[in-house]
Write an enzyme that holds these catalytic residues in place. Structure first.
Site, PDB file in Angstrom:
ATOM      1  N   THR A 242      -8.258  -5.403  -1.599  1.00 21.89           N
ATOM      2  CA  THR A 242      -8.478  -4.544  -2.768  1.00 21.89           C
ATOM      3  C   THR A 242      -8.180  -5.275  -4.066  1.00 21.89           C
ATOM      4  O   THR A 242      -8.664  -4.884  -5.128  1.00 21.89           O
ATOM      5  CB  THR A 242      -7.608  -3.272  -2.698  1.00 21.89           C
ATOM      6  OG1 THR A 242      -6.226  -3.644  -2.755  1.00 21.89           O
ATOM      7  CG2 THR A 242      -7.874  -2.484  -1.425  1.00 21.89           C
TER       8      THR A 242
ATOM      9  N   GLU B 103       0.838  -1.194   0.000  1.00 14.93           N
ATOM     10  CA  GLU B 103       0.000   0.000   0.000  1.00 14.93           C
ATOM     11  C   GLU B 103       0.872   1.243   0.000  1.00 14.93           C
ATOM     12  O   GLU B 103       1.784   1.377   0.828  1.00 14.93           O
ATOM     13  CB  GLU B 103      -0.919   0.006   1.220  1.00 14.93           C
ATOM     14  CG  GLU B 103      -1.932  -1.131   1.231  1.00 14.93           C
ATOM     15  CD  GLU B 103      -2.830  -1.086   2.442  1.00 14.93           C
ATOM     16  OE1 GLU B 103      -3.439  -0.017   2.681  1.00 14.93           O
ATOM     17  OE2 GLU B 103      -2.922  -2.097   3.161  1.00 14.93           O
TER      18      GLU B 103
ATOM     19  N   GLU C  11       1.859   0.530   4.053  1.00 17.95           N
ATOM     20  CA  GLU C  11       1.839  -0.788   4.693  1.00 17.95           C
ATOM     21  C   GLU C  11       2.096  -1.856   3.650  1.00 17.95           C
ATOM     22  O   GLU C  11       2.079  -1.593   2.446  1.00 17.95           O
ATOM     23  CB  GLU C  11       0.480  -1.054   5.373  1.00 17.95           C
ATOM     24  CG  GLU C  11       0.154  -0.108   6.517  1.00 17.95           C
ATOM     25  CD  GLU C  11      -1.160  -0.456   7.212  1.00 17.95           C
ATOM     26  OE1 GLU C  11      -1.769  -1.498   6.852  1.00 17.95           O
ATOM     27  OE2 GLU C  11      -1.585   0.303   8.087  1.00 17.95           O
TER      28      GLU C  11
END
Length: 387
Positions: free
Chosen positions: A285, A265, A277
Site C-alpha cells: 500500500t 496495519e 498486522e
C-alpha cells in the site's frame, strides 16, 4: 558515514531475500547509494534480479541453500522481503554475526500470524479483535460459531491475501477450509478472527534508524480478496485517532526492535484503534509514496538500515492503483494509454517474467487531492490491458 562503489573489495553489500516489485524498488534505492545488491528469489528474472549486481534462484525455504549463498556473498545487510523463507537460516546467519533487518526475531514473529498476534495482544497488551487458532476443519467450524458471522479466516503463514477468506455462515466452512490451502506458506494452522466493526483501515509506515522513529502520513487502502488494489495518502482521520495510531505503531515496532521501515496495519473505529498486522519491510500500500514524498518508503527503508537521518518532505496528497494480469502469458505485454503519463500521473511497470490471472504487473500513481486522485486512479487503471 563512508560510501563506497559496488564490485570493489570494500563494497557494502545488501542481500534481498525476495525479489518482487517491492524488492525491485529497494534494489534501485540501494544502487543510488552505491551499495552492491544481491537479489535472491525462487524463480529466475524476478523484478529485483533485473536491477541487481548478482542474482540467485533457490528454494527460499531451504535453510542450507540460503546459508550457502550468505556465506558466499558475506553481505553487510540481509533484507528479508517475503514471508515464505527459512527463518532458521536467518537465525543461524544472525548468530554468525550477519546483520538481519530488522532482526531475526522480528522476522520470525511477523511472518507467522500466530506469533505476531499473541505478541501484540498478550505480551504488549495492544487492542485487537477476538481470535482463535485452529488446525482442523471441525475446529474451524466450532471457532467460527464462537466468533460469530461474518469472521475472517487466514493461514498463519501467507502473503498478499493468498488463502484468506471471509466466512459468512456455517455453510461456508468447507469452502474457507479449501481456500486456506492456497496459502503462500504454511496452511496447517489458521487464525479465525472476529469481524472488527471498523470504519476504515490504514497502513502506518513507521521508520526506525536506531536513534529516532518517524511516521509517514497514514495511508488508506482498499483490498479485494485480502490483497491491496487501491491506496491513498493521507487518510483523513481525527487527530486523536492519528496520535493513537502512531502510539500503537511505535509500541509494536519498539517491541520488535531493529532498524528499517515497518508497515503497521490498523483498524480504526471512531477514535479507537485496533492492531491488525505488521510487516518489517516496505508495504504494497506504501507504493503511493513514490509520488507523494521526497523520500519514498523504499528510500526511507534504506536510510534506516544504514542508520542515516530520516527527514523527508511530504509533497502532497495522492493515490495508487494496482494493475493485475487478466491472463496467463509467458511474454507479458501491457497496452497502456498515453493518458496515464501526464503532469500528475505515471506508471511503474514491475517487469514480471510471466503472468497468470491476478498477478500484479504495474501500479498507476496520481498526484492530486486524495479523493480526486483515488477517483482518477480508478479511471486510469482501466486504461491498462494485457495484450
Amino acid at each position: 558515514m563512508q560510501f563506497s562503489s559496488p564490485l570493489k573489495s570494500n563494497s557494502k553489500k545488501v542481500m534481498l531475500l525476495g525479489s518482487g516489485e517491492l524488492g525491485r524498488e529497494v534494489a534501485i534505492e540501494a544502487q543510488r547509494l552505491g551499495l552492491e545488491v544481491i537479489a535472491v528469489d525462487r524463480y529466475p528474472n524476478a523484478p529485483a534480479h533485473q536491477v541487481s549486481h548478482r542474482a540467485y534462484v533457490v528454494n527460499m525455504q531451504d535453510k542450507d541453500a540460503l546459508l550457502e549463498i550468505v556465506e558466499r556473498e558475506k553481505p553487510d545487510f540481509i533484507l528479508p522481503e517475503i514471508e515464505a523463507l527459512s527463518i532458521d537460516a536467518l537465525i543461524e546467519a544472525e548468530a554468525k554475526g550477519y546483520n538481519v533487518i530488522p532482526n531475526a526475531s522480528a522476522v520470525q514473529k511477523t511472518m507467522n500470524r500466530k506469533n505476531i498476534r499473541t505478541f501484540a495482544a498478550e505480551v504488549l497488551g495492544l487492542n485487537t479483535g477476538a481470535y482463535e487458532f485452529v488446525t482442523t476443519e471441525d475446529g474451524l467450524r466450532e471457532a467460527s460459531q464462537r466468533m460469530g458471522y461474518p469472521c475472517v479466516v487466514k493461514p498463519v503463514m501467507s502473503s498478499s491475501g493468498h488463502g484468506q477468506s471471509v466466512l459468512k455462515s456455517k455453510e461456508d466452512v468447507s469452502k474457507s477450509w479449501e481456500i486456506a490451502k492456497e496459502a503462500r506458506g504454511d496452511a496447517s494452522e489458521l487464525i479465525v478472527e472476529a469481524f472488527v466493526d471498523f470504519d476504515y483501515e490504514i497502513t502506518m509506515l513507521t521508520v526506525r534508524n536506531g536513534k529516532e522513529t518517524v511516521f509517514c502520513e497514514p495511508i488508506g487502502h482498499e483490498q479485494r480478496d485480502g490483497d491491496y488494489v487501491f491506496s491513498w495518502q493521507p487518510m483523513q482521520m481525527s487527530e486523536i485517532a492519528k496520535k493513537r495510531s502512531q502510539e500503537m505503531a511505535k509500541a509494536i515496532t519498539d517491541g520488535l526492535g531493529g532498524r528499517g521501515l515497518f508497515g503497521v496495519e490498523l483498524f480504526i473505529k471512531g477514535d479507537e484503534v485496533y492492531f491488525s498486522e505488521v510487516s518489517p519491510r516496505p508495504h504494497d500500500t506504501g507504493m503511493v509514496t513514490l509520488i507523494t514524498q521526497s523520500q519514498s518508503e523504499f528510500a526511507l527503508h534504506l536510510r534506516a538500515v544504514l542508520g542515516l537521518p530520516l527527514g523527508f518532505t511530504f509533497y502532497g496528497e495522492g493515490a495508487s492503483a494496482a494493475y493485475k494480469s487478466e491472463a496467463e502469458n509467458f511474454k507479458p505485454t501491457l497496452e497502456i494509454d498515453d493518458e496515464l503519463f501526464s503532469e500528475n500521473s505515471y506508471v511503474r511497470i514491475f517487469s514480471k517474467p510471466d503472468t497468470h490471472k491476478g498477478r500484479r504487473l504495474a501500479v498507476a500513481l496520481v498526484f492530486d487531492e486524495a479523493q480526486k486522485a483515488l477517483e482518477r486512479s480508478r479511471e486510469l487503471i482501466e486504461m491498462i490491458k494485457d495484450v
